[in-house]
Write an enzyme that holds these catalytic residues in place. Structure first.
Site, PDB file in Angstrom:
ATOM      1  N   GLY A  37       0.921  -1.282   0.080  1.00  0.00           N
ATOM      2  CA  GLY A  37      -0.098  -0.071  -0.002  1.00  0.00           C
ATOM      3  C   GLY A  37       0.989   1.501  -0.059  1.00  0.00           C
ATOM      4  O   GLY A  37       0.279   2.280  -0.475  1.00  0.00           O
ATOM      5  N   GLY A  40       8.739   1.725  -0.370  1.00  0.00           N
ATOM      6  CA  GLY A  40       9.737   1.936   0.476  1.00  0.00           C
ATOM      7  C   GLY A  40      10.105   0.583   1.401  1.00  0.00           C
ATOM      8  O   GLY A  40      11.081   0.508   1.933  1.00  0.00           O
ATOM      9  N   GLY A  41       9.099  -0.571   1.191  1.00  0.00           N
ATOM     10  CA  GLY A  41       9.360  -1.866   1.961  1.00  0.00           C
ATOM     11  C   GLY A  41       9.641  -1.737   3.378  1.00  0.00           C
ATOM     12  O   GLY A  41       9.254  -0.576   4.001  1.00  0.00           O
ATOM     13  N   ILE A 185      18.845  -5.491  15.292  1.00  0.00           N
ATOM     14  CA  ILE A 185      17.555  -5.168  15.504  1.00  0.00           C
ATOM     15  C   ILE A 185      17.371  -5.079  17.115  1.00  0.00           C
ATOM     16  O   ILE A 185      17.073  -4.050  17.708  1.00  0.00           O
ATOM     17  CB  ILE A 185      16.387  -6.226  14.969  1.00  0.00           C
ATOM     18  CG1 ILE A 185      16.412  -6.129  13.294  1.00  0.00           C
ATOM     19  CG2 ILE A 185      15.177  -5.739  15.585  1.00  0.00           C
ATOM     20  CD1 ILE A 185      15.606  -6.884  12.815  1.00  0.00           C
ATOM     21  N   HIS A 323      21.143  -0.804   1.671  1.00  0.00           N
ATOM     22  CA  HIS A 323      22.140  -0.345   0.958  1.00  0.00           C
ATOM     23  C   HIS A 323      22.573  -1.246  -0.011  1.00  0.00           C
ATOM     24  O   HIS A 323      23.153  -0.989  -1.403  1.00  0.00           O
ATOM     25  CB  HIS A 323      23.231   0.570   1.448  1.00  0.00           C
ATOM     26  CG  HIS A 323      23.808  -0.124   2.741  1.00  0.00           C
ATOM     27  ND1 HIS A 323      23.278   0.072   4.067  1.00  0.00           N
ATOM     28  CD2 HIS A 323      25.047  -0.780   3.073  1.00  0.00           C
ATOM     29  CE1 HIS A 323      24.089  -0.471   4.807  1.00  0.00           C
ATOM     30  NE2 HIS A 323      25.000  -0.830   4.113  1.00  0.00           N
ATOM     31  N   HIS A 446      39.997  19.801  11.426  1.00  0.00           N
ATOM     32  CA  HIS A 446      39.822  20.112  12.843  1.00  0.00           C
ATOM     33  C   HIS A 446      38.965  21.123  13.386  1.00  0.00           C
ATOM     34  O   HIS A 446      39.340  22.141  12.848  1.00  0.00           O
ATOM     35  CB  HIS A 446      41.594  20.442  13.308  1.00  0.00           C
ATOM     36  CG  HIS A 446      41.825  20.517  14.697  1.00  0.00           C
ATOM     37  ND1 HIS A 446      41.581  19.632  15.639  1.00  0.00           N
ATOM     38  CD2 HIS A 446      41.758  21.603  15.439  1.00  0.00           C
ATOM     39  CE1 HIS A 446      41.791  19.836  16.979  1.00  0.00           C
ATOM     40  NE2 HIS A 446      42.074  21.235  16.758  1.00  0.00           N
TER      41      HIS A 446
HETATM   42  P1  NAI Z   1      21.000 -10.761  13.443  1.00  0.00           P
HETATM   43  O1  NAI Z   1      21.094 -11.943  12.766  1.00  0.00           O
HETATM   44  O2  NAI Z   1      21.431  -9.501  13.456  1.00  0.00           O
HETATM   45  O3  NAI Z   1      21.032 -11.205  15.168  1.00  0.00           O
HETATM   46  C1  NAI Z   1      19.996 -12.347  15.638  1.00  0.00           C
HETATM   47  C2  NAI Z   1      20.609 -12.777  16.915  1.00  0.00           C
HETATM   48  O4  NAI Z   1      19.882 -13.654  17.454  1.00  0.00           O
HETATM   49  C3  NAI Z   1      22.000 -13.599  16.692  1.00  0.00           C
HETATM   50  O5  NAI Z   1      23.000 -12.917  17.335  1.00  0.00           O
HETATM   51  C4  NAI Z   1      21.725 -14.833  16.990  1.00  0.00           C
HETATM   52  O6  NAI Z   1      22.946 -15.550  17.558  1.00  0.00           O
HETATM   53  C5  NAI Z   1      20.400 -14.714  18.125  1.00  0.00           C
HETATM   54  N1  NAI Z   1      19.773 -15.886  18.244  1.00  0.00           N
HETATM   55  C6  NAI Z   1      19.352 -16.631  17.381  1.00  0.00           C
HETATM   56  N2  NAI Z   1      18.505 -17.888  17.780  1.00  0.00           N
HETATM   57  C7  NAI Z   1      18.641 -17.641  19.262  1.00  0.00           C
HETATM   58  C8  NAI Z   1      17.827 -18.124  20.354  1.00  0.00           C
HETATM   59  N3  NAI Z   1      16.959 -19.258  20.263  1.00  0.00           N
HETATM   60  N4  NAI Z   1      18.114 -17.659  21.606  1.00  0.00           N
HETATM   61  C9  NAI Z   1      18.755 -16.581  21.671  1.00  0.00           C
HETATM   62  N5  NAI Z   1      19.629 -16.049  20.725  1.00  0.00           N
HETATM   63  C10 NAI Z   1      19.225 -16.253  19.579  1.00  0.00           C
HETATM   64  O7  NAI Z   1      19.493 -10.577  13.125  1.00  0.00           O
HETATM   65  P2  NAI Z   1      18.573  -9.154  13.717  1.00  0.00           P
HETATM   66  O8  NAI Z   1      19.127  -8.450  14.616  1.00  0.00           O
HETATM   67  O9  NAI Z   1      17.214  -9.770  13.888  1.00  0.00           O
HETATM   68  O10 NAI Z   1      18.350  -8.542  12.395  1.00  0.00           O
HETATM   69  C11 NAI Z   1      17.915  -9.069  11.149  1.00  0.00           C
HETATM   70  C12 NAI Z   1      18.486  -8.496   9.745  1.00  0.00           C
HETATM   71  O11 NAI Z   1      18.162  -6.851   9.749  1.00  0.00           O
HETATM   72  C13 NAI Z   1      20.233  -8.577   9.873  1.00  0.00           C
HETATM   73  O12 NAI Z   1      20.439  -9.059   8.802  1.00  0.00           O
HETATM   74  C14 NAI Z   1      20.409  -7.153  10.327  1.00  0.00           C
HETATM   75  O13 NAI Z   1      21.764  -6.805   9.593  1.00  0.00           O
HETATM   76  C15 NAI Z   1      19.268  -6.231   9.526  1.00  0.00           C
HETATM   77  N6  NAI Z   1      19.268  -4.885  10.128  1.00  0.00           N
HETATM   78  C16 NAI Z   1      20.248  -4.029   9.657  1.00  0.00           C
HETATM   79  C17 NAI Z   1      19.946  -2.938  10.738  1.00  0.00           C
HETATM   80  C18 NAI Z   1      21.059  -1.749  10.214  1.00  0.00           C
HETATM   81  O14 NAI Z   1      21.778  -1.828   9.221  1.00  0.00           O
HETATM   82  N7  NAI Z   1      21.583  -0.912  11.463  1.00  0.00           N
HETATM   83  C19 NAI Z   1      19.027  -2.665  11.789  1.00  0.00           C
HETATM   84  C20 NAI Z   1      18.133  -3.709  11.672  1.00  0.00           C
HETATM   85  C21 NAI Z   1      18.169  -4.988  11.119  1.00  0.00           C
END
Ligand code: NAI
Length: 467
Positions: A37, A40-41, A185, A323, A446
């Protein structure tokens, strides 16, 4: 002719909409199908953008509460109005999604609302409510993104047990907030609610947070967050999450001791990764191959097993970052137009927008060791950077890894103020094949935080000036 295109893109997130604009710029008759709707996803609607709004506002609130008084800005009556904060966030999202619609019009991209399903190599059917419309296209790009992963037996209700979407829209500040998963996240959303007053506990399966990140940065990051009030329970495998009336009970087992523990919270965020969104596209029937993790398989030109159907972003391998998807979107548009589009997967920066920010690009020390590459390390702490010092933001450091022989920069890892912006200079330097000396000999204004980068580059050759 009206329903006949050169390129149809399924998905209007950062990968899809950027691909559409670039394709149209290159003279291709382009359409983009989106079912949400708004364009931007995840990023714009329920991800990067709204979270950055809340991160920014919660940080200001937290500073006003904790720091301003001591810094000579005295006032009384500071009050959080969460409804207003959420409204501000929603407004930013709305303006930006409308902005993409404007860009589509400007570039003559046809915006098709509905759910796109592959019908054949050149046919896409779009369902919108009862309506079904068929479109033809010479090329199709799948850019359907990803959705939150869950753990077995646990149901996200977006009320008490939330994904990032629910965590961005809580109606009040939870007293106790449990975050499952110490990744991007979990730590960003944990920061928001911690600053607004929640007790945050992070349960992480591994023995460290932010897997894949340079270990030195990740352990410094955990130290800083602990100082800010986060509680971490590492080596914790969550086994169940249950709604118990007003509260949620989370059970987890310690991976080392096998001991079980149960804790209660008002809200629980499940942030254990994301999974590619490929359901309902008709991929199996079409014979489009997926890998074991359910990601669409593509070759170097981002073609799927059907050569005029491409896939980009979170539905294929690689970091799930907006990105990265954008770069792939541009590359695919250029490849379709007969140009040499390509993505340099070695130089994709990653940023965690906490306070301080964490920003990384290129190889980690662990990766270099594994690959038997000899390297030099240059480090510089923000406590020795004058601008960080006057701003009272001295946590963190910059670390540059350079090839031992050639001095070429192989990786840059930073934790500290404004590093999310500073990483762009490092990505650019690496794209140009810079040596640490090139960075060290570049004049940096600086007083700026960027001088920490120059100093870290000097430190590679053991000649930092201010440390
Ligand atoms: P993530 O893969 O970064 O982290 C998930 C974490 O959950 C891992 O540390 C993992 O070991 C842990 N985990 C898995 N199963 C578990 C369990 N049963 N009990 C406890 N811990 C457990 O995934 P996240 O944070 O959900 O992000 C998803 C994607 O979104 C990522 O690929 C991230 O790069 C992207 N993202 C990027 C952002 C940014 O660029 N600033 C911001 C938010 C998300």
């Amino acid at each position: 002719m009206e329903n006949n295109f050169d390129v149809i893109i399924i998905g209007g997130g950062p990968g899809g909409y950027v691909c559409a604009i670039r394709a149209a710029q290159l003279g291709l008759k382009t359409a983009c199908i989106e079912s949400r709707g708004t364009l931007g996803g995840t990023c714009l609607n329920v991800g990067c953008i709204p979270s950055k709004s809340l991160l920014n506002l919660s940080e200001t609130y937290h500073k006003a509460q904790k720091d301003f008084n001591a810094q000579g800005i005295e006032f009384t009556g500071l009050k959080l109005n969460l409804d207003k904060m959420m409204a501000n966030k929603n407004k930013s999202v709305q303006v930006l999604t409308k902005g993409i619609e404007f860009l589509f019009k400007k570039n003559k991209v046809t915006y098709i609302k509905g759910k796109g399903v592959l019908f054949s190599k050149n046919d896409v059917v779009v369902y919108e409510g009862e309506k079904k419309t068929s479109y033809k296209s010479k090329n199709i790009v799948i850019a359907t993104g990803s959705g939150p992963s869950t753990l077995p037996g646990m149901e996200i209700d977006e009320e008490n047990i939330v994904s990032s979407t629910g965590a961005l829209a809580l109606k009040e500040v939870p007293k106790n907030f449990i975050v499952i998963g110490g990744g991007y996240i979990g730590l960003e959303m944990g920061s928001v609610w911690s600053r607004l007053g929640s007790n945050v506990t992070v349960l992480e399966y591994l023995d460290h947070i932010t897997p894949g990140m340079d270990k030195e940065i990740s352990s410094e990051f955990m130290k800083i967050l602990t100082k800010q009030g986060f509680k971490f329970k590492l080596n914790s495998k969550v086994t169940s999450v249950k709604n118990k009336g007003d509260q949620v009970e989370v059970a987890f087992t310690n991976n080392e001791t096998s001991e079980e523990e149960k804790i209660l919270a008002d809200k629980v965020l499940v942030a254990v990764g994301r999974k590619p969104y490929t359901e309902g596209l008709n991929l199996t029937k079409m014979g489009i191959k997926k890998d074991k993790q359910g990601r669409i398989e593509v070759n170097k030109k981002l073609q799927t097993s059907i050569n005029n159907i491409y896939a980009i972003g979170d539905v294929i391998k690689g970091p799930m970052l907006a990105h990265k998807a954008e770069e792939e979107g541009i590359a695919v548009a250029e490849i379709i137009a007969g140009q040499a589009g390509h993505v340099n997967y070695n130089i994709i920066p990653g940023v965690v927008y906490t306070s301080p920010e964490v920003a990384v690009v290129g190889k980690t020390e662990e990766e270099l060791k594994k690959e038997n590459i000899n390297y030099k390390v240059g480090k510089f702490p923000f406590i020795a950077n004058s601008r960080a010092k006057v701003n009272n933001e001295t946590d963190g450091f910059v670390k540059i890894l350079a090839d031992n022989k050639t001095d070429r920069v192989l990786g840059v890892h930073m934790i500290g103020p404004h590093t999310g912006d500073m990483i762009a200079e490092m990505a650019l330097a690496m794209e140009f094949g810079a040596s640490a000396e090139d960075i060290a000999r570049t004049c940096h204004a600086h007083p700026t935080h960027t001088e920490a980068v120059k100093e870290a580059a000097l430190a590679v050759d053991k000649r930092a000036i201010h440390f």
